[in-house]
Design an enzyme around this catalytic site. Structure first.
Site, PDB file in Angstrom:
ATOM      1  N   ASP A  66     -10.743   2.172  -2.495  1.00 43.74           N
ATOM      2  CA  ASP A  66      -9.516   2.110  -3.183  1.00 43.74           C
ATOM      3  C   ASP A  66      -9.651   3.028  -4.466  1.00 43.74           C
ATOM      4  O   ASP A  66     -10.752   3.107  -4.771  1.00 43.74           O
ATOM      5  CB  ASP A  66      -9.338   0.537  -3.680  1.00 43.74           C
ATOM      6  CG  ASP A  66      -8.077   0.185  -4.020  1.00 43.74           C
ATOM      7  OD1 ASP A  66      -7.236  -0.446  -3.354  1.00 43.74           O
ATOM      8  OD2 ASP A  66      -7.418   0.882  -5.039  1.00 43.74           O
ATOM      9  N   HIS A  90      10.554  -1.917  11.526  1.00 42.95           N
ATOM     10  CA  HIS A  90      10.208  -3.051  10.667  1.00 42.95           C
ATOM     11  C   HIS A  90      11.143  -3.338   9.771  1.00 42.95           C
ATOM     12  O   HIS A  90      11.600  -2.520   8.970  1.00 42.95           O
ATOM     13  CB  HIS A  90       8.881  -2.741  10.166  1.00 42.95           C
ATOM     14  CG  HIS A  90       8.110  -4.077   9.407  1.00 42.95           C
ATOM     15  ND1 HIS A  90       8.075  -5.202  10.100  1.00 42.95           N
ATOM     16  CD2 HIS A  90       7.840  -3.839   8.242  1.00 42.95           C
ATOM     17  CE1 HIS A  90       7.506  -5.929   9.370  1.00 42.95           C
ATOM     18  NE2 HIS A  90       7.203  -5.398   8.176  1.00 42.95           N
TER      19      HIS A  90
HETATM   20  P1  A3D Z   1      -2.010  -4.586  -2.703  1.00 45.25           P
HETATM   21  O1  A3D Z   1      -2.575  -6.098  -2.739  1.00 45.25           O
HETATM   22  O2  A3D Z   1      -1.167  -4.005  -3.876  1.00 45.25           O
HETATM   23  O3  A3D Z   1      -2.947  -3.518  -2.083  1.00 45.25           O
HETATM   24  C1  A3D Z   1      -2.503  -2.185  -2.385  1.00 45.25           C
HETATM   25  C2  A3D Z   1      -3.867  -1.480  -2.783  1.00 45.25           C
HETATM   26  O4  A3D Z   1      -3.661   0.066  -2.467  1.00 45.25           O
HETATM   27  C3  A3D Z   1      -4.196  -1.579  -4.217  1.00 45.25           C
HETATM   28  O5  A3D Z   1      -5.478  -2.379  -4.187  1.00 45.25           O
HETATM   29  C4  A3D Z   1      -4.006  -0.428  -4.912  1.00 45.25           C
HETATM   30  O6  A3D Z   1      -4.977   0.010  -5.831  1.00 45.25           O
HETATM   31  C5  A3D Z   1      -4.467   0.522  -3.742  1.00 45.25           C
HETATM   32  N1  A3D Z   1      -3.824   1.989  -3.724  1.00 45.25           N
HETATM   33  C6  A3D Z   1      -2.615   2.430  -4.421  1.00 45.25           C
HETATM   34  N2  A3D Z   1      -2.487   3.916  -4.538  1.00 45.25           N
HETATM   35  C7  A3D Z   1      -3.740   4.160  -3.727  1.00 45.25           C
HETATM   36  C8  A3D Z   1      -4.180   5.537  -3.520  1.00 45.25           C
HETATM   37  N3  A3D Z   1      -3.592   6.663  -3.609  1.00 45.25           N
HETATM   38  N4  A3D Z   1      -5.319   5.444  -2.752  1.00 45.25           N
HETATM   39  C9  A3D Z   1      -6.007   4.388  -2.066  1.00 45.25           C
HETATM   40  N5  A3D Z   1      -5.478   3.075  -2.433  1.00 45.25           N
HETATM   41  C10 A3D Z   1      -4.403   2.940  -3.312  1.00 45.25           C
HETATM   42  O7  A3D Z   1      -0.774  -4.551  -1.485  1.00 45.25           O
HETATM   43  P2  A3D Z   1      -1.146  -5.416   0.250  1.00 45.25           P
HETATM   44  O8  A3D Z   1      -2.366  -5.263   0.448  1.00 45.25           O
HETATM   45  O9  A3D Z   1      -0.394  -6.817  -0.097  1.00 45.25           O
HETATM   46  O10 A3D Z   1       0.040  -4.409   0.771  1.00 45.25           O
HETATM   47  C11 A3D Z   1      -0.322  -3.223   1.083  1.00 45.25           C
HETATM   48  C12 A3D Z   1       0.826  -2.415   1.884  1.00 45.25           C
HETATM   49  O11 A3D Z   1       1.493  -3.189   3.027  1.00 45.25           O
HETATM   50  C13 A3D Z   1       2.371  -2.448   1.012  1.00 45.25           C
HETATM   51  O12 A3D Z   1       2.743  -1.143   1.104  1.00 45.25           O
HETATM   52  C14 A3D Z   1       3.155  -3.549   1.687  1.00 45.25           C
HETATM   53  O13 A3D Z   1       4.451  -3.260   1.634  1.00 45.25           O
HETATM   54  C15 A3D Z   1       2.630  -3.368   2.993  1.00 45.25           C
HETATM   55  N6  A3D Z   1       2.832  -4.408   4.198  1.00 45.25           N
HETATM   56  C16 A3D Z   1       3.399  -3.991   5.385  1.00 45.25           C
HETATM   57  C17 A3D Z   1       3.691  -4.885   6.383  1.00 45.25           C
HETATM   58  C18 A3D Z   1       4.310  -4.671   7.480  1.00 45.25           C
HETATM   59  O14 A3D Z   1       4.456  -5.596   8.547  1.00 45.25           O
HETATM   60  C19 A3D Z   1       4.178  -3.241   7.788  1.00 45.25           C
HETATM   61  C20 A3D Z   1       3.552  -6.258   5.869  1.00 45.25           C
HETATM   62  C21 A3D Z   1       2.840  -6.876   4.760  1.00 45.25           C
HETATM   63  C22 A3D Z   1       2.745  -5.735   3.598  1.00 45.25           C
END
Ligand code: A3D
Length: 321
Positions: free
Chosen positions: A35, A177
């Protein structure tokens, strides 16, 4: 001697942390959790490593903010970016997450060019399309997770409604999706019986089935509304793990995934959700079924929505055009 596999998780947020835990618990390989926020991947990796004695797994975990640590990864799962907040659509995330995909794509190209890459970052179909371009990896090695989650949600609701095991329910979901996803009820079954027959048998009403289809489409928003501070993460992580496992063990499961189509379903170049055989060759084969006219219409609408987002990506980043 068979060396352990290496699983790199880019993004150590809600989904990334859950992916790390599941990967280790299932001993799919050793985990590198990456991260940009320093401390979080290291802290989560250490915390999960300290759960190993109680759980009895031997996978190792390393947290990092340096891409060189993903070197030689067999699988890379990407969740880097921002998730939705209440009131936001997945498409609102496009501009920010596109920049993130550019960085992540460069890191994968440099350090893990032979990996099987699973993208989860939203808006899913457009982000996996961009990640493939930015990384330059072959399209069969870069796929998106969405359909496994969408169909899991569908299965959960059907099994709950009928009071049967989730193991005996099979759902078929096509398309991008989001709100335009296409659950195919005639190919979704309970112990082999199509849902359309389940309705004819009087086991479930047509209205109830329609309600479940709509609830499945809105499945992500329902969780966002409840959590308020982020989006779903347990089921998305479990879904991506199923895809990674099929690749690592060459299981050749048929899983709905966002893949680059090359004429299948009448689509060329765009990433969209279709059933795919996942094995040691990555996305090995798209399963192409015949759609009736209403299904085709719904599918075309879904593809159109994804194409709109891809055009938006090309405007923001001309390099992609
Ligand atoms: P979150 O808990 O915010 O985690 C995302 C992480 O990405 C954070 O820890 C950030 O620090 C890190 N980050 C930001 N920029 C960068 C970078 N440039 N390089 C490396 N790391 C970085 O989010 P989450 O884990 O809940 O969700 C992650 C993604 O999945 C989001 O875009 C959601 O919309 C997506 N998502 C998709 C689905 C599908 O079914 C496709 C379902 C649920 C969530």
């Amino acid at each position: 001697l068979m060396a352990r596999k290496k699983i790199a998780l880019i993004g150590a947020g809600q989904i990334g942390g859950t992916l790390a835990l599941l990967t280790a618990q299932k001993e799919l390989g050793d985990v590198v959790l990456f991260d940009v926020v320093d401390g979080v991947p290291q802290g989560k990796a250490l915390d999960i490593a300290q759960s190993a004695p109680a759980q009895g797994f031997d996978s190792t975990l390393k947290g990092t903010s340096e891409y060189k640590d993903i070197e030689g990864a067999d699988v890379v799962i990407v969740t880097a970016g921002v998730p939705r907040k209440p009131g936001m659509s997945r498409d609102d995330l496009l501009e920010i997450n596109l920049k993130v995909m550019e960085q992540v794509g460069a890191g994968i190209a440099k350090y893990a060019p032979d990996a099987f890459v699973i993208c989860i970052t939203n808006p899913l179909d457009a982000m996996v399309w961009a990640l493939q371009k930015f990384s330059g990896l072959p399209a069969n090695k870069v796929i998106g997770m969405a359909g496994v989650l969408d169909s899991s949600r569908f299965v959960h609701f059907i099994a709950e409604e009928l009071g049967v095991s989730v193991q005996d329910v099979n759902a078929f979901v096509l398309g991008g999706h989001g709100d335009t996803m296409v659950p195919l009820t005639r190919y979704s079954t309970v112990a082999g019986i199509p849902l359309t027959d389940i309705v004819k048998m009087g086991w479930m009403s047509k209205e109830k089935l329609e309600e479940i289809v709509q609830r499945t489409r809105d499945g992500g928003a329902e969780i966002v509304g409840l959590l308020k501070t982020g989006s779903a993460f347990y089921a998305p992580a479990a879904s991506a793990i199923a895809m990674a496992e099929s690749y690592l063990k060459d299981k050749k499961r048929v899983l709905p995934s966002a893949v680059q189509l090359n004429g299948e379903y009448g689509v060329k170049g765009t990433y969209v959700g279709v059933p795919v055989i996942i094995g040691a060759g990555g996305a090995e084969k798209v399963v192409e079924i015949a759609l009736n006219s209403s299904e085709q219409k719904a599918f075309d609408k879904s593809v159109g929505a994804v194409e709109g987002l891809i055009e938006a990506c090309k405007k923001i980043q001309p390099k992609l055009a």
